[in-house]
Scaffold this active site. Structure first.
Site, PDB file in Angstrom:
ATOM      1  CG  ASP A  15     -57.885 -39.075 -26.404  1.00 54.54           C
ATOM      2  OD1 ASP A  15     -58.453 -38.471 -25.476  1.00 54.54           O
ATOM      3  OD2 ASP A  15     -57.051 -38.541 -27.147  1.00 54.54           O
TER       4      ASP A  15
ATOM      5  CG  ASN B  17     -47.029 -35.750 -32.264  1.00 52.44           C
ATOM      6  OD1 ASN B  17     -48.137 -35.217 -32.130  1.00 52.44           O
ATOM      7  ND2 ASN B  17     -46.787 -36.980 -31.843  1.00 52.44           N
TER       8      ASN B  17
ATOM      9  CG  HIS C 273     -51.207 -36.245 -31.111  1.00 54.10           C
ATOM     10  ND1 HIS C 273     -50.514 -36.894 -30.118  1.00 54.10           N
ATOM     11  CD2 HIS C 273     -51.850 -35.225 -30.485  1.00 54.10           C
ATOM     12  CE1 HIS C 273     -50.751 -36.305 -28.964  1.00 54.10           C
ATOM     13  NE2 HIS C 273     -51.548 -35.285 -29.156  1.00 54.10           N
TER      14      HIS C 273
ATOM     15  CD  GLU D 291     -49.126 -40.164 -30.817  1.00 55.39           C
ATOM     16  OE1 GLU D 291     -48.979 -39.067 -31.387  1.00 55.39           O
ATOM     17  OE2 GLU D 291     -48.939 -40.309 -29.604  1.00 55.39           O
TER      18      GLU D 291
HETATM   19  P1  PGA Z   1     -52.527 -30.165 -24.717  1.00 53.81           P
HETATM   20  O1  PGA Z   1     -52.588 -31.473 -25.613  1.00 53.81           O
HETATM   21  O2  PGA Z   1     -53.884 -29.553 -24.782  1.00 53.81           O
HETATM   22  O3  PGA Z   1     -52.214 -30.661 -23.331  1.00 53.81           O
HETATM   23  O4  PGA Z   1     -51.484 -29.299 -25.295  1.00 53.81           O
HETATM   24  C1  PGA Z   1     -53.131 -31.396 -26.893  1.00 53.81           C
HETATM   25  C2  PGA Z   1     -53.040 -32.744 -27.570  1.00 53.81           C
HETATM   26  O5  PGA Z   1     -52.091 -33.480 -27.296  1.00 53.81           O
HETATM   27  O6  PGA Z   1     -53.924 -33.059 -28.386  1.00 53.81           O
END
Ligand code: PGA
Length: 241
Positions: A67, A136, A138, A143
């Site tokens: 992404d 959450n 995702h 999302e």
């Molecule tokens: P993080 O993010 O590695 O900064 O915890 C993970 C994500 O949002 O997929």
């Protein structure tokens, strides 16, 4: 889902890097799906060490990132393009021509998303996809919601994600509200998936992922249960209370 619980983040990072090393050596020409965020940084550090100290060769490695924020230049220090150079690409012998990160400044974003999936297909698909997981649920920037997208698309980031990611920005208001992300289908097409999670703030989401027996668009990571080769690597903090 195969589960590996490590004693700490360092061991988790080494475990993930060793799986990648094994396949980079075995196949030489390999397509890696890469993730940003704080979780994979240790794994990338270990890959750099393996390159410097053991000569791990990235000259035939091709990468596709999950992404990118929409609207940030690739030299903006919060862009994922910048992140990948800083945390991996500038320190290994990868050909930058072989690295692909969605272009959040593309003129025709919709058309661009279609081309991104096509580029992955044309390269022969992703052999190993690294994933983090949001608090959450995702994966990539898919999302929670009523529907999930199959292919790469333009996403409105959730309030939860904007809040989680604000720590990387000087001003919380600077967090972009939109991103390009590979869809759930694009992710599930990878031949193998490595999902990494560390720290107490990931305990609830990992418990939910391991226990879930239903597919739920409000919990995007549940769709990983459809894949036949997912390795979940977590540290103790993310696994036990
Ligand atoms: P993080 O993010 O590695 O900064 O915890 C993970 C994500 O949002 O997929």
């Amino acid at each position: 889902m195969e589960l590996i619980v490590t004693k700490d983040y360092d061991e988790l990072s080494k475990e993930a890097a060793n799986i990648l090393k094994r396949d980079i050596k075995k196949y030489k020409k390999i397509n890696l799906g890469l993730a940003t965020g704080s979780t994979p940084i240790g794994c990338y550090k270990e890959l750099i060490r393996l390159h410097e100290e053991e000569g791990l060769d990235f000259s035939d490695v091709v990468t596709f990132n999950l992404d990118e924020y929409i609207g940030l230049d690739s030299n903006n220090k919060n862009s994922y393009s910048y992140f990948m150079k800083e945390n991996l690409f500038n320190h290994i012998n990868i050909d930058l021509e072989n690295t692909h990160i969605p272009n959040g400044k593309a003129k025709n974003l919709k058309e661009y998303c279609k081309k991104y999936d096509q580029k992955i297909e044309d390269a022969g698909g992703i052999d190993i996809q690294i994933l983090g997981i949001g608090t959450n649920g995702h994966i990539g920037f898919n999302e929670p919601g009523d529907r999930l997208n199959i292919n790469t698309f333009i996403v409105d980031l959730s309030e939860n994600t904007i809040k989680d990611n604000a720590r990387f920005f000087e001003n919380p208001e600077d967090v972009p509200k939109k991103a390009i992300t590979m869809g759930i289908g694009s992710i599930l097409k990878a031949k193998k998936i490595l999902l990494l999670a560390n720290g107490k703030n990931k305990y609830d989401v990992i418990k939910k992922l391991l226990e879930t027996e239903t597919l739920d668009s409000e919990f995007p990571a549940s769709f990983l249960k459809l894949h036949h080769d997912v390795v979940v690597i977590v540290d103790k903090d993310a696994y036990e209370k």
